[in-house]
Design an enzyme around this catalytic site. Structure first.
Site, short mmCIF file in Angstrom:
data_model
loop_
_atom_site.label_atom_id
_atom_site.label_comp_id
_atom_site.label_asym_id
_atom_site.label_seq_id
_atom_site.Cartn_x
_atom_site.Cartn_y
_atom_site.Cartn_z
N PRO A 378 0.82 -1.22 0.00
CA PRO A 378 0.00 0.00 0.00
C PRO A 378 0.86 1.27 0.00
CG PRO A 378 -0.64 -1.48 1.80
CD PRO A 378 0.62 -2.01 1.22
N GLY A 379 0.34 2.27 -0.63
CA GLY A 379 0.95 3.59 -0.55
C GLY A 379 2.23 3.76 -1.34
N VAL A 380 2.51 2.87 -2.29
CA VAL A 380 3.73 3.04 -3.08
C VAL A 380 3.46 3.74 -4.41
CG1 VAL A 380 4.99 1.14 -2.03
CG2 VAL A 380 3.54 0.71 -4.02
N GLY A 381 2.21 4.16 -4.63
CA GLY A 381 1.94 4.98 -5.81
C GLY A 381 1.26 4.26 -6.95
N SER A 699 9.93 -19.82 5.79
CA SER A 699 11.15 -19.02 5.76
C SER A 699 11.67 -18.64 7.15
CB SER A 699 10.95 -17.78 4.91
OG SER A 699 10.20 -16.84 5.61
N LYS A 742 12.14 -8.00 2.36
CA LYS A 742 12.71 -8.38 3.65
C LYS A 742 13.94 -7.55 3.97
CE LYS A 742 11.04 -13.17 3.69
NZ LYS A 742 11.39 -14.57 3.46
N1 LIG Z 1 7.17 7.75 -6.13
C1 LIG Z 1 6.29 8.63 -5.69
N2 LIG Z 1 6.44 9.92 -5.94
C2 LIG Z 1 5.55 10.81 -5.49
N3 LIG Z 1 4.46 10.52 -4.76
C3 LIG Z 1 4.26 9.25 -4.49
C4 LIG Z 1 5.14 8.25 -4.93
N4 LIG Z 1 4.66 7.06 -4.52
C5 LIG Z 1 3.52 7.32 -3.84
N5 LIG Z 1 3.26 8.62 -3.83
C6 LIG Z 1 2.12 9.28 -3.18
O1 LIG Z 1 1.69 8.49 -2.11
C7 LIG Z 1 0.30 8.52 -1.94
C8 LIG Z 1 -0.26 7.13 -1.91
O2 LIG Z 1 -0.12 6.51 -3.17
P1 LIG Z 1 -1.23 5.65 -3.89
O3 LIG Z 1 -2.54 6.04 -3.38
O4 LIG Z 1 -1.00 5.68 -5.32
O5 LIG Z 1 -0.88 4.26 -3.28
P2 LIG Z 1 -1.33 2.81 -3.77
O6 LIG Z 1 -0.08 2.11 -4.20
O7 LIG Z 1 -2.39 2.92 -4.74
O8 LIG Z 1 -1.80 2.16 -2.42
P3 LIG Z 1 -2.96 1.13 -2.15
O9 LIG Z 1 -2.42 -0.24 -2.45
O10 LIG Z 1 -3.22 1.28 -0.68
O11 LIG Z 1 -4.09 1.52 -3.01
C9 LIG Z 1 -0.22 9.33 -3.11
O12 LIG Z 1 -0.48 10.63 -2.66
C10 LIG Z 1 0.94 9.31 -4.09
O13 LIG Z 1 0.94 10.46 -4.91
#
Ligand SMILES: Nc1ncnc2c1ncn2[C@@H]1O[C@H](COP(=O)(O)OP(=O)(O)OP(=O)(O)O)[C@@H](O)[C@H]1O
Ligand SMILES: [Mg+2]
Length: 795
Positions: A378-381, A699, A742
């Site tokens: 989550p939250g990696v964009g 693991s 990990k």
């Molecule tokens: N590499 C990055 N550069 C700039 N902002 C980023 C980056 N990665 C994530 N963000 C910011 O982090 C926030 C969370 O990202 P996002 O909602 O796309 O996560 P997600 O991967 O879709 O998570 P989930 O699996 O929970 O849906 C957003 O505001 C996004 O713009």
């Protein structure tokens, strides 16, 4: 002179009639009173109107004699207005009447009250003027009693009673029929109530045998009864129908009045609006036909009926869909790169893959290429990358969250037969998108449910399959919608949970957790600016020191992505905005210290440091869909008989792994310098904390061996090391998955040395050097290599 002249009655005759009319003798000659259009049946009495001059003479003459007349019906005289009825028009059978009294009115018309007392036959007409006179003979109306006759009488009486009820004839009539004795009289009275033609009535009169007469009359009564019953049924139906219509009409009028009172618009305006909208909408043939048909139906439904809303909503759905509306796709790779860079820091490999994908797509516009799927914690964009892609291609963007979708109908809609049914999410999203070529981000495709309510993944398969999706049929719409121009991007946290057939169609792009350095950069380049803007602050007023950002990451977040980091930065901005507004300061430099001031007590401490360290504790590494985590293995011993207890919501594989670890140690006790008497005298308990979260997988094997060895040998494991690897009973260390996540978890937790299976070395090579900085790796083949190095040196 009065208008009525009473003429006195012949004394005696009346009494005789009342006693027995049959007894009144029939003279040989009688003057004949022609009856126009009706038959005077024996046993009846009623007033006759007599206006014809000859007939009046007849009455006058009869009155001065014996008051007896022959009453004979005559056939109609077609068209001719003759003074005297021709003799050949007269029937031969008639009745003898006794005149009770007469009254004369102003115009000289006689009202003659007569009773028909005997049935007679006219044998010969002997005189024609001024009225007919003829020779007559009496016809007997006597009957012989028989069962048949009795039965027939009874039958006629019951049939007549029923008929009288339906016709609502006076009760006296029925009573009379019931009380009369002579079957002829009964039949005549009944027959006279049927409104039959003169010919038919005359025929009644002419029957000589009572049974024949009864048969005929009963037949006619029954016929009449049947007709009455049928017409009554029809009447009833009509009445019910009319009643209902009237009721409806009445209610509708009331409703109208209420509407008017409330100031609500009336339905015509509504329909007109819809028609206007229909004219404007550009629809494919099929949709157009459907809307027109439905409009026709709608016009006939009263607006108060629930059907109206259903029908209306359906029309609106069709009209609102972007059947023929597209946005113009554009793709300039240089600009696309700029947009991707502008929105996201790092992610080099991923951006490259995306650009390649887009380039191929533009080269082959009709390409039914694979669908991109972003997989990662989550939250990696993932979602925000999808948004950027939409921007680079100038497409409308709609996010469809599939998390928890269990029902096929959520994708494909409910049939309109259900009350409150709606189209599925795909069609709903198209309406939201407003174009037929948007970018759909199908979020959390790994969290699709699948149970008795149907399999949404099969519906989704149809949506994503270019061979099928140009005629995607939503259950609600029923008209196919072409989805082939829609671009789909999906996201998932855990690749294994994506239904197989769906996964086959996708090009998986994996995003991994961010390192602390990456997070700092993302914060500096993107998140801080976003949050400042959201809180109406500017970079001139607020600056963040790197150390402050790191403090936020370390002490207030523990995550793979940057969502909580962004949230906490937002928290700081909120605090600063408050202070600026309240005049505490005009600008602010955020330092490590002020971070703690704004965010309050620290949420996370370095994990290993936080533990009460000692023998029996080892640090493993685990992979989860939300990124890598440290996995502490605790072992304790107590007096007992050598049993092994395992706790911490462990899966079967992890339990077996613990048992295998113990077996390895027991079988290698000598080599490990462990006192093997312990195994018989002590019970061992292995616990993996964070008991709430289920854990499984092989693991943790290496960490189990290390924890148990530490426990049994009394030597502590070093705090700054972590390990992962599966073990065999002979001590071999087997490779594991999720190495990158990990390692990142280990780095986040300030681990200095990581032990990994030697066959995972290639995975570590893929991790950027900047990430691995400060960590040393040991690649091992056997557990003994680990045990050699992990314990705290006794000094
Ligand atoms: N590499 C990055 N550069 C700039 N902002 C980023 C980056 N990665 C994530 N963000 C910011 O982090 C926030 C969370 O990202 P996002 O909602 O796309 O996560 P997600 O991967 O879709 O998570 P989930 O699996 O929970 O849906 C957003 O505001 C996004 O713009
Ligand atoms: Mg997301």
């Amino acid at each position: 002179m009065s208008s009525e002249e009473k003429i006195q009655e012949t004394p005696g005759a009346k009494e005789q009639i009342a006693a027995d009319p049959e007894k009144l003798a029939v003279p040989e000659v009688l003057s004949i009173l022609p009856l126009q259009g009706f038959v005077f049946f024996p046993g009846m009495g009623f007033p006759l109107q007599v206006s014809h001059k000859g007939s009046k003479n007849l009455i006058d003459d009869a009155l001065v004699k014996d008051r007896l007349v022959a009453m004979v019906a005559h056939r109609p005289m077609k068209g001719k207005q003759m003074d005297v009825v021709p003799a050949d028009h007269l029937f031969t059978i008639g009745t003898m009447g006794y005149i009770h009294k007469i009254m004369k009115d102003k115009e000289g018309v006689y009202q003659v009250l007569v009773s028909a007392v005997r049935k007679i036959r006219v044998l010969e007409i002997t005189q024609n003027t001024p009225y007919h006179v003829g020779r007559v003979e009496s016809i007997s109306m006597e009957t012989e009693e028989s069962q048949e006759l009795e039965a027939m009488v009874l039958n006629l009486r019951t049939q007549f009673k029923k008929m009288a009820e339906l016709l609502q004839l006076p009760d006296e009539l029925t009573l009379t029929i019931m009380s009369l004795q002579n079957p002829f009289h009964i039949a005549y009275l009944a027959g006279s109530q049927l409104n039959l033609s003169l010919e038919e009535e005359q025929k009644f009169l002419e029957y000589e045998k009572a049974t024949d007469l009864l048969k005929k009359v009963t037949l006619e009564v029954t016929k009449k009864l049947e007709t009455l019953e049928v017409s009554q049924e029809i009447q009833k139906n009509i009445k019910e129908d009319i009643d209902k219509k009237q009721r409806e009409f009445f209610l509708r009028q009331q409703l109208k009045a209420i509407r008017k009172e409330l100031g609500e618009g009336d339905e015509n305006v509504d329909l007109d609006d819809l028609r206007k909208k229909m004219k404007k909408a550009v629809l494919p043939k099929e949709a157009k036909a459907t809307v027109e048909k439905e409009m026709g139906r709608l016009a006939r439904i009263p607006s108060s009926s629930p059907e109206y809303t259903v029908s209306r909503t359906f029309i609106e759905w069709i009209l609102d869909l972007p059947w023929k509306i597209s946005t113009k796709d554009s793709l300039n790779l240089v600009k696309a790169r700029q947009i991707l860079d502008h929105d996201h820091y790092g992610l080099e490999k991923i951006k490259k893959r995306i650009l390649e994908f887009l380039a191929v797509r533009t080269l082959k516009a009709d390409l039914h290429g694979p669908i991109l799927c972003f997989v990662g914690p989550p939250g990696v964009g993932k979602t925000s990358l999808g948004q950027s892609i939409a921007r680079t291609m100038n497409k409308n963007f709609v996010r469809i969250s599939l998390g928890g979708v269990r029902d096929e109908a959520e994708i494909r809609g409910h049939r309109r037969t259900y009350i409150g049914s709606l189209p599925g999410r795909i069609i709903q999203s198209l309406k939201k998108a407003g174009s037929n070529n948007p970018l759909f981000m199908l979020d959390e495709i790994d969290k699709l449910g699948n149970d008795f309510r149907g399999d949404p993944s099969s519906a989704l398969l149809e949506v994503l399959d270019p061979e099928q999706n140009f005629t995607f049929a939503d259950h609600y719409l029923e008209i196919p919608f072409d989805l082939s121009k829609v671009m789909f991007i999906t996201t998932a946290n855990y690749i294994e949970n994506i239904p197989g057939p769906l996964r086959d169609r996708m090009e998986i792009i994996e995003l991994s957790s961010y390192t602390e350095d990456e997070k700092v950069m993302i914060a500096k380049r993107h998140l801080i600016n976003k949050q400042l803007e959201a809180h109406a602050l500017t970079a001139q007023k607020v600056t963040f020191r790197d150390a402050a950002i790191r403090a936020v990451i370390r002490s207030y977040t523990r995550e793979a992505g940057v969502r909580n980091l962004e949230r906490n930065l937002g928290g700081i901005c909120r605090g600063i905005a408050m202070d600026i507004v309240s005049g505490k300061f005009k600008s602010h430099v955020v330092t490590e210290k002020s971070v703690h001031k704004f965010l309050g007590p620290i949420d996370f401490y370095p994990e290993a440091a936080a533990r009460n360290w000692g023998p029996g504790l080892a640090t493993g590494l685990a992979w989860t869909p939300v990124g890598g985590v440290l996995l502490f293995i605790e072992a304790a011993k107590m007096k007992g008989k050598g049993s092994l207890t395992l706790t911490g919501t462990l899966g079967d594989v992890m339990k077996e792994s613990a048992t295998a670890a113990l077996t390895y140690i027991r079988s290698h006790a000598k080599m490990l310098k462990i006192d093997d008497k312990q195994f018989a005298q002590e019970d061992i308990h292995v616990h993996v904390p964070a008991g709430g979260t289920p854990k499984d997988g092989p693991s943790a094997g290496v960490a189990m061996v290390v924890a148990l060895t530490s426990l049994l040998s009394g030597k502590s494991v070093r705090k700054d090391i972590a390990m992962t690897g599966e073990i065999t009973l002979r001590g071999d260390v087997l490779p594991v998955g999720g190495v990158k996540e990990k390692v990142l978890a280990a780095v986040r937790a300030d681990i200095k040395e990581v032990f990994l299976p030697s066959r995972n070395e290639k995975d570590v090579l893929d991790i950027p050097a900047s990430v691995k900085k400060g960590v040393s790796f040991h690649f091992v083949q056997e557990i003994s290599e680990v045990l050699d190095k992990v314990f705290v040196k006794a000094d």
